[in-house]
Scaffold this motif. Structure first.
Motif, PDB file in Angstrom:
ATOM      1  N   THR A   1       0.837  -1.205   0.000  1.00 15.61           N
ATOM      2  CA  THR A   1       0.000   0.000   0.000  1.00 15.61           C
ATOM      3  C   THR A   1       0.872   1.255   0.000  1.00 15.61           C
ATOM      4  N   ARG A   2       0.416   2.282  -0.742  1.00 14.08           N
ATOM      5  CA  ARG A   2       1.129   3.560  -0.726  1.00 14.08           C
ATOM      6  C   ARG A   2       0.732   4.347   0.513  1.00 14.08           C
ATOM      7  N   ASN A   3       1.725   4.994   1.140  1.00 14.64           N
ATOM      8  CA  ASN A   3       1.488   5.700   2.396  1.00 14.64           C
ATOM      9  C   ASN A   3       2.208   7.045   2.399  1.00 14.64           C
ATOM     10  N   PHE A   4       1.690   7.926   3.236  1.00 12.47           N
ATOM     11  CA  PHE A   4       2.345   9.208   3.415  1.00 12.47           C
ATOM     12  C   PHE A   4       3.680   9.024   4.137  1.00 12.47           C
ATOM     13  N   VAL A   5       4.619   9.908   3.832  1.00 12.41           N
ATOM     14  CA  VAL A   5       5.955   9.829   4.408  1.00 12.41           C
ATOM     15  C   VAL A   5       6.121  10.934   5.446  1.00 12.41           C
ATOM     16  N   GLN A   6       6.642  10.584   6.610  1.00  7.82           N
ATOM     17  CA  GLN A   6       6.969  11.560   7.638  1.00  7.82           C
ATOM     18  C   GLN A   6       8.470  11.814   7.595  1.00  7.82           C
ATOM     19  N   HIS A   7       8.867  13.078   7.687  1.00  4.60           N
ATOM     20  CA  HIS A   7      10.270  13.464   7.629  1.00  4.60           C
ATOM     21  C   HIS A   7      10.717  13.918   9.015  1.00  4.60           C
ATOM     22  N   VAL A   8      11.758  13.276   9.516  1.00  9.30           N
ATOM     23  CA  VAL A   8      12.284  13.599  10.837  1.00  9.30           C
ATOM     24  C   VAL A   8      13.685  14.171  10.667  1.00  9.30           C
ATOM     25  N   MET A   9      13.893  15.380  11.135  1.00  8.71           N
ATOM     26  CA  MET A   9      15.207  16.015  11.017  1.00  8.71           C
ATOM     27  C   MET A   9      16.024  15.705  12.266  1.00  8.71           C
ATOM     28  N   SER A  10      17.162  15.064  12.059  1.00 10.81           N
ATOM     29  CA  SER A  10      18.034  14.704  13.184  1.00 10.81           C
ATOM     30  C   SER A  10      19.098  15.761  13.424  1.00 10.81           C
ATOM     31  N   ARG A  11      19.364  16.572  12.402  1.00 10.75           N
ATOM     32  CA  ARG A  11      20.346  17.642  12.572  1.00 10.75           C
ATOM     33  C   ARG A  11      19.847  18.869  11.819  1.00 10.75           C
ATOM     34  N   ARG A  12      19.758  19.976  12.545  1.00  9.53           N
ATOM     35  CA  ARG A  12      19.194  21.192  11.970  1.00  9.53           C
ATOM     36  C   ARG A  12      20.315  22.072  11.432  1.00  9.53           C
ATOM     37  N   PRO A  13      20.262  22.464  10.159  1.00 13.08           N
ATOM     38  CA  PRO A  13      21.303  23.331   9.598  1.00 13.08           C
ATOM     39  C   PRO A  13      21.063  24.792   9.993  1.00 13.08           C
ATOM     40  N   LEU A  14      22.113  25.576   9.915  1.00 12.50           N
ATOM     41  CA  LEU A  14      21.957  27.006  10.155  1.00 12.50           C
ATOM     42  C   LEU A  14      21.454  27.729   8.912  1.00 12.50           C
ATOM     43  N   ILE A  15      21.618  27.085   7.768  1.00 10.78           N
ATOM     44  CA  ILE A  15      21.138  27.660   6.502  1.00 10.78           C
ATOM     45  C   ILE A  15      20.272  26.618   5.809  1.00 10.78           C
ATOM     46  N   PHE A  16      19.048  27.004   5.478  1.00 13.55           N
ATOM     47  CA  PHE A  16      18.100  26.082   4.860  1.00 13.55           C
ATOM     48  C   PHE A  16      17.807  26.586   3.445  1.00 13.55           C
ATOM     49  N   THR A  17      17.964  25.711   2.468  1.00 20.79           N
ATOM     50  CA  THR A  17      17.877  26.095   1.059  1.00 20.79           C
ATOM     51  C   THR A  17      16.628  25.504   0.419  1.00 20.79           C
ATOM     52  N   ILE A  18      15.937  26.346  -0.335  1.00 22.38           N
ATOM     53  CA  ILE A  18      14.783  25.905  -1.124  1.00 22.38           C
ATOM     54  C   ILE A  18      15.048  26.286  -2.574  1.00 22.38           C
ATOM     55  N   VAL A  19      14.975  25.309  -3.483  1.00 22.68           N
ATOM     56  CA  VAL A  19      15.149  25.535  -4.917  1.00 22.68           C
ATOM     57  C   VAL A  19      13.782  25.390  -5.591  1.00 22.68           C
ATOM     58  N   LEU A  20      13.439  26.348  -6.433  1.00 32.26           N
ATOM     59  CA  LEU A  20      12.178  26.299  -7.174  1.00 32.26           C
ATOM     60  C   LEU A  20      12.447  25.872  -8.611  1.00 32.26           C
ATOM     61  N   LYS A  21      11.699  24.882  -9.079  1.00 30.19           N
ATOM     62  CA  LYS A  21      11.792  24.419 -10.465  1.00 30.19           C
ATOM     63  C   LYS A  21      10.687  25.088 -11.281  1.00 30.19           C
ATOM     64  N   TRP A  22      11.079  25.705 -12.386  1.00 33.09           N
ATOM     65  CA  TRP A  22      10.147  26.433 -13.232  1.00 33.09           C
ATOM     66  C   TRP A  22      10.024  25.769 -14.594  1.00 33.09           C
ATOM     67  N   GLU A  23       8.871  25.994 -15.221  1.00 34.53           N
ATOM     68  CA  GLU A  23       8.731  25.682 -16.634  1.00 34.53           C
ATOM     69  C   GLU A  23       9.259  26.893 -17.419  1.00 34.53           C
ATOM     70  N   ASN A  24       9.129  26.886 -18.697  1.00 33.35           N
ATOM     71  CA  ASN A  24       9.560  28.030 -19.506  1.00 33.35           C
ATOM     72  C   ASN A  24       8.356  28.857 -19.930  1.00 33.35           C
ATOM     73  N   GLY A  25       8.567  30.173 -20.046  1.00 31.57           N
ATOM     74  CA  GLY A  25       7.543  31.041 -20.621  1.00 31.57           C
ATOM     75  C   GLY A  25       6.466  31.477 -19.648  1.00 31.57           C
ATOM     76  N   GLU A  26       6.757  31.557 -18.334  1.00 29.88           N
ATOM     77  CA  GLU A  26       5.754  32.044 -17.399  1.00 29.88           C
ATOM     78  C   GLU A  26       5.460  33.525 -17.669  1.00 29.88           C
ATOM     79  N   THR A  27       4.206  33.900 -17.489  1.00 34.78           N
ATOM     80  CA  THR A  27       3.807  35.288 -17.692  1.00 34.78           C
ATOM     81  C   THR A  27       4.155  36.111 -16.460  1.00 34.78           C
ATOM     82  N   GLU A  28       4.057  37.422 -16.625  1.00 33.10           N
ATOM     83  CA  GLU A  28       4.316  38.329 -15.500  1.00 33.10           C
ATOM     84  C   GLU A  28       3.373  38.038 -14.341  1.00 33.10           C
TER      85      GLU A  28
END
Length: 1159
Positions: A1036-1063
């Motif tokens: 069965t497919r199930n939801f995943v829980q994420h447990v952080m064991s070590r917290r960084p001082l800098i947290f990075t988020i990368v956004l993936k874009w398509e091409n040709g987005e409007t204003e």
């Protein structure tokens, strides 16, 4: 008497805690504490402390209220709080003045004037030993006289103005809807179009929500807290079989099953009603029977003489026809008079009585006073009271039609003097409550199947329907959901409007019932109590008038007794009424009772021939002198004056009774609205959990359908193009071979084999293309990734992670869920993730990276330039470099590239700020990394390459700079919703998370007021794991829980874009971002409020095909220039959103720094 709060150490501690909550802006929690303390100490010596604090709380809450009508409710509550003690007269007077301006009501200015004068005359000499009470008492006196004198002047001016022209209400500013367009409009249109394209059965199936599926969605989003909330709601529904309950918000926390029970409780236990001490003084409204008789009659004048003759001579006949008309009180058989003047007066009286009945202002005392006129008038014709009762004239308004013109005028004049309106703020408060409840009340049914396994939405949502509100929220148990929905018509898209109306749903999960609408609930309770205070004032005034009436009756009695005494005396021995009354006053002067004072006032009014009643006198001697001067009054003049004053008293009492009913109407309306606010609908809890799930489901369905359609169209176009080319080429080959076979018979057999082979190849290729069409899915739908952890294989981090290479072992299997098939199909990982996963690790640098560091021709690379500047803007990174200036030993120096040494040295020494230094360092770094970072690289690839290259900045005693600052260490776990297994998975590392920009935009537009971190959590929710069959699982497919064991001082988020987005699309996506996030909502194992703040952002400008860097420095955002650390000021975050939209800058990298490290 209740104990003082000053003598209660625990109470004082709670009081100080409430003041701390106020200072922190937590007004509702503070109000809850103050309300609890007031129940225990409201009658205590220093209760003014609590009243003052609660009034201050209402003022602060009113400042945050968007609805001006609700602000009126809070100001009325302030006035009531400050009415409890004369110490607070300044604040009370200010509140009354504000109400006068807000409502255009002279009544409040008059009360303000009275209260302000009372405050000026009050001097507080209380000495408090408690330092807090002493300090607050002193603060109340600061500027008190100046403020009160100012309010007196303002009130007197407004009262004078009201005599020349009526006062007007202050108009509230209404926001033009055009100024605030709905950013979700496009998404709503898209979802509505998708919904309209679904077949009827799919729509009906959508209405049936599996509780099991809902539970696991909630667990993924809200963890255990959300599941507990759902279980509590379901338990309440099973037990009560309805959703609503009436709950008192005070400390008693009592619950009721009906509105009437709740209302009775508020009246009896929380002073929401006022009753005078004597029951005979209670003012009552006329009954429904009497009220029904008034409008139905013709109100035509009766020929009184002829009617009297009928009563005297034809009593049986009169009894017969009046008995028939007893129900409505009117008979057409009475003889009528042709008197137009009387007819007009009667019609006017009818309209006045109907109006008073409609407004519920016609008191029994007014009715009884009116009905005395017919009895008195017909008594002049020697018609006995018994006869009037027999013919039902004393219980019918038709008897008024027997009166003559003068009596009718007297009745009309009194009725016209009855006040029908009172500008006391009740209309505004009720309108505000209506508006609040309209936004928050639930009108749709939420039912269950008989097994409580399905939540069944209101089938009226399937079609356009204006469903009425259902305060009780009865729960129906449906035996057969299929049949239940089969009967429903499917038309329209109202359900989408209902789903996206998520702003009206309280976002908190299972907030205590008491906190629900607590602020306005307590304020409205105070408003009701204020109306009760006004009732008490009016009843006291009526009692005063009745006491005056008793004094006047005593004066009349003295005159009557003198008449009896005169019977036995000669006329020369008679004593005049005036002299007798004067002597009695001289005898009563030593008395200081209220009755003695009112007797003096009554005698003075009689002997002065007064036109107004007097209830007090400023100077006793002046009053006696005026009475002595009236000794010359004749007996007839005295009797006439007594009769006139008696009629004045009667009129005044009747008008006071009507004013009491007017105030009581306001009390009843406010109490009814308070009772409505007392309703707590558990459907609101259910919708907190249900609407996000349903909205997420339909957004996901629409996204998958759109991706499938796009992929199918792409494959069809490719197949057609390739088929045309291949067919043309193959046909040419076949023609050539056939021609060769005809001209060269020796090669005919070989040619036929080739021809058949070509045709067979064509058929196979068509078959293969068809197969691709069925099994492919679009990579543009990021909400449907499924992860299966293989047995004995270390699980790789999720697709949406930035992963260092040294944490990877074997690739995991990534599947996409197919909408139209139950099979899970594989999808090729996207290019960005492949590049991130194939970069070298911390422990072993790849050969080509070493070669790249040795040298290359330096060319400008905007991704490297802007990503580097974004990193260099992070405070914790600069502090770490400053603290660890030489992190490597001499024998390890060769592992650190020369360009990197120069960069970090320049940062530490601040030389990087020198003009031209950064440009040289950037050129050196680009030369050393050119082979690894091609010119076409995007910012995410550059960031990963930079971080991998920085791993060398370490020594044997300390981990690398990247590991310490950037690396997230986490592990994933799940609990299978079917077999309940909890497999363990090893820890894994990453530099942050990768998120699809289009999904962020879609969810923000769909949900409206949703936090960025909640959007991230919803997207990650679709990254599911299989329960591994090879290790004994069920698949069965199930939801995943994420447990952080070590917290960084800098947290990075990368956004993936398509091409040709409007204003607009870029603006909508950027608007979803937030400069502060709480990552404890993304990961378990962290303390609540683990906040990170955005310090740098790298974006890409499609128009100029270059990257940009926007950093936060000196309390504003700055766009840095090319190859420079200087830039243009953008402004606040709203300006950043506008900047990105107007210049088509797509945010690609978000660098967040731990908030504590910033502080």
């Amino acid at each position: 008497m209740a104990p003082s709060i000053l003598d209660d150490p625990e109470g004082l501690q709670l009081f100080m805690k409430a003041k701390e909550l106020v200072a922190n802006g937590e007004f509702i929690k503070a109000l809850e504490l103050i309300e609890d303390l007031m129940l225990a100490h409201k009658e205590g010596e220093a209760s003014w402390l609590l009243h003052a604090e609660q009034g201050d709380l209402f003022m602060k809450i009113s400042e945050t209220a968007e609805d001006p009508d609700l602000r009126t409710a809070y100001i009325l509550a302030i006035v009531e709080c400050c009415s409890q003690d004369v110490k607070l007269s300044r604040h009370r007077a200010q509140g009354l003045c504000d109400l006068g301006h807000r409502l255009g009501s002279v009544m409040f200015f008059k009360e303000c004037l009275e209260v302000a004068k009372q405050g000026l005359s009050f001097a507080d000499h209380t000495e408090y030993t408690n330092p807090l009470a002493r300090l607050l008492s002193q603060n109340l006196e600061v500027g008190k006289r100046e403020d009160l004198e100012r309010l007196i002047g303002e009130a007197e001016f407004m009262i004078a103005e009201s005599k020349t022209s009526p006062l007007t209400q202050s108009e509230a500013k209404v926001l033009d809807p055009k100024e605030s367009p709905d950013p979700r409009e496009n998404v709503v249109k898209t979802l509505k179009a998708y919904w309209m394209g679904l077949d009827a059965q799919s729509k009906r199936d959508f209405m049936k929500v599996s509780i099991e599926k809902l539970r696991f969605f909630i667990e993924g989003v809200h963890n255990r807290e959300g599941v507990d909330a759902l279980e509590n709601v379901l338990a309440f529904a099973r037990e009560r079989k309805k959703w609503s309950v009436w709950a008192c918000r005070t400390l008693c926390l009592m619950e009721f099953s009906t509105a009437e029970e709740c209302k009775t409780h508020l009246e009896q236990e929380h002073a929401a009603d006022f009753k005078p001490c004597s029951e005979k003084d209670i003012v009552e409204r006329i009954g429904k029977k009497w009220a029904h008789k008034i409008p139905v009659g013709g109100w035509e004048p009766v020929d009184t003489v002829a009617a009297v003759e009928m009563i005297k001579n034809q009593l049986a006949h009169v009894k017969a026809f009046t008995s028939k008309s007893k129900k409505n009180g009117w008979s057409t058989e009475w003889p009528l008079a042709a008197d137009e003047e009387r007819l007009n007066l009667l019609q006017e009286i009818k309209l006045l009585l109907v109006s008073l009945c409609d407004r519920k202002l016609l008191s029994c005392s007014v009715r009884d006073w009116v009905m005395r006129f017919p009895a008195k008038h017909l008594g002049k014709f020697e018609v006995s009271r018994e006869s009037l009762i027999d013919v039902h004239l004393l219980d019918s308004p038709q008897s008024i039609c027997f009166l003559e013109r003068l009596d009718l005028i007297q009745i009309r004049n009194l009725l016209k003097n009855i006040k029908c309106e009172r500008r006391d703020g009740t209309d505004m408060v009720c309108r505000g409550v209506d508006s609040l409840l309209d936004r928050t009340r639930v009108k749709e049914n939420i039912d269950f199947d008989t097994h409580y396994s399905l939540v069944l939405l209101d089938k009226r949502l399937l079609k356009r329907s204006n469903a009425p509100f259902d305060d009780e929220g009865k729960i129906n148990l449906i035996d057969d959901p299929e049949t239940h929905y089969a009967e429903a018509k499917v038309q329209g898209d109202d359900i989408i409007s209902w789903l996206v109306d998520y702003d009206s749903v309280d976002k908190s999960i299972s907030r205590p019932v008491r906190e629900h609408n607590l602020g306005i609930w307590v304020a409205l309770l105070r408003d009701v109590q204020y109306s009760c205070r006004a009732l008490g004032t009016k009843y006291a005034k009526k009692r005063h008038v009745l006491d005056y009436e008793e004094a006047l009756a005593e004066v009349e009695k003295l005159c009557t007794s003198e008449d009896e005494r005169r019977r036995d005396l000669q006329e020369d021995q008679w004593k005049s009424y005036a002299s007798l009354l004067c002597d009695k006053c001289e005898e009563r002067v030593p008395g200081n009772s209220l009755s003695a004072k009112l007797f003096l006032c009554a005698v003075r009014d009689v002997l002065d021939g007064a036109w107004r009643l007097t209830f007090d006198f400023p100077d006793l001697e002046d009053c006696l002198n005026l009475i002595r001067e009236g000794k010359c009054f004749s007996d007839n003049m005295v009797l006439m004056s007594i009769d006139f004053l008696k009629s004045m008293v009667t009129d005044k009492v009747l008008l006071i009774d009507s004013k009491i009913l007017l105030i009581d109407n306001s009390r009843i309306r406010l109490l009814n609205n308070l009772t409505r606010l007392s309703v707590f609908d558990h459907r609101s809890y259910m919708l907190q959990l249900l609407k996000p799930f349903l909205l997420f489901e339909i957004v996901n369905m629409e996204s998958k359908a759109k991706a499938e359609a796009a992929e199918t169209m792409l494959l069809l176009n490719e197949e057609k193009s390739q088929a045309k080319k291949k067919t043309r080429s193959t046909k040419n080959e076949i023609v050539n071979m056939e021609s060769k076979a005809k001209t060269d018979p020796t090669d005919a057999a070989e040619a036929m084999i080739l021809i058949n082979g070509a045709k067979k190849s064509q058929a196979q290729k068509k078959k293969k293309a068809s197969s691709i069409k069925i099994t492919s899915t679009s990579s543009s739908s990021p909400l449907c990734t499924t992860v299966k952890h293989e047995h004995s294989v270390k699980p790789e981090p999720e697709e949406g992670s930035m992963v260092p290479e040294d944490t990877q072992e074997e690739p995991k299997k990534v599947d996409r869920s197919e909408i139209s098939s139950n099979a899970d199909i594989q999808e090729e990982p996207n290019k960005v993730d492949q590049d991130m996963q194939n970069m070298p690790g911390e422990d072993s640098q790849s050969g080509h990276l070493e070669q790249a560091f040795e040298g290359a021709a330096a060319r400008y690379n905007s991704a490297l330039d802007m990503t580097l500047k974004a990193l260099m803007n992070i405070n914790v990174l600069k502090e770490d470099l400053q603290y660890n200036k030489q992190p490597f030993h001499d024998d390890l120096e060769e592992q650190v590239p020369y360009a990197l040494q120069n960069l970090f040295s320049a940062v530490v020494s601040w030389e990087i700020k020198t003009e031209g230094v950064y440009s040289v360092i950037l050129s050196d770094l680009l030369a050393s990394l050119e082979e690894v970072i091609p010119m076409s690289s995007n910012a995410a690839e550059v960031l990963l390459t930079i971080l991998e290259s920085w791993h060398c900045w370490k020594n044997s005693e300390r981990k690398s700079l990247v590991t310490r600052l950037f690396t997230v260490e986490e592990f994933e776990w799940m609990r299978c919703r079917k077999c309940r297994r909890r497999p363990n998975h090893p820890e894994q590392s990453s530099y942050g998370i990768v998120m699809p920009a289009d999904s962020i935009r879609d969810l923000k537009c769909a949900f409206g007021d949703i936090k960025f971190v909640d959007i991230l959590k919803l997207i990650r929710l679709e990254l599911k794991m299989f329960c591994d069959i090879e290790t004994g699982g069920c698949g069965t497919r199930n939801f995943v829980q994420h447990v952080m064991s070590r917290r960084p001082l800098i947290f990075t988020i990368v956004l993936k874009w398509e091409n040709g987005e409007t204003e607009k699309e870029i603006s909508e996506t950027t608007n979803a971002l937030e400069w502060e996030i709480d990552i404890s909502k993304l990961y378990e194992g962290l303390d609540p409020n683990t906040n990170y703040r955005l310090v740098s952002m790298v974006g890409y400008n499609e128009e100029v095909e270059e990257h940009v860097c926007i950093v936060y420095e000196k309390n504003r955002w700055v766009n840095l220039r090319r190859e420079s650390l200087e830039g243009e000021v953008v402004g606040n975050w709203k300006s950043v959103v506008r900047f990105c939209g107007e210049r088509k800058v797509r945010p690609e990298i978000l660098l967040y720094e731990a908030a504590r490290s910033i502080a």
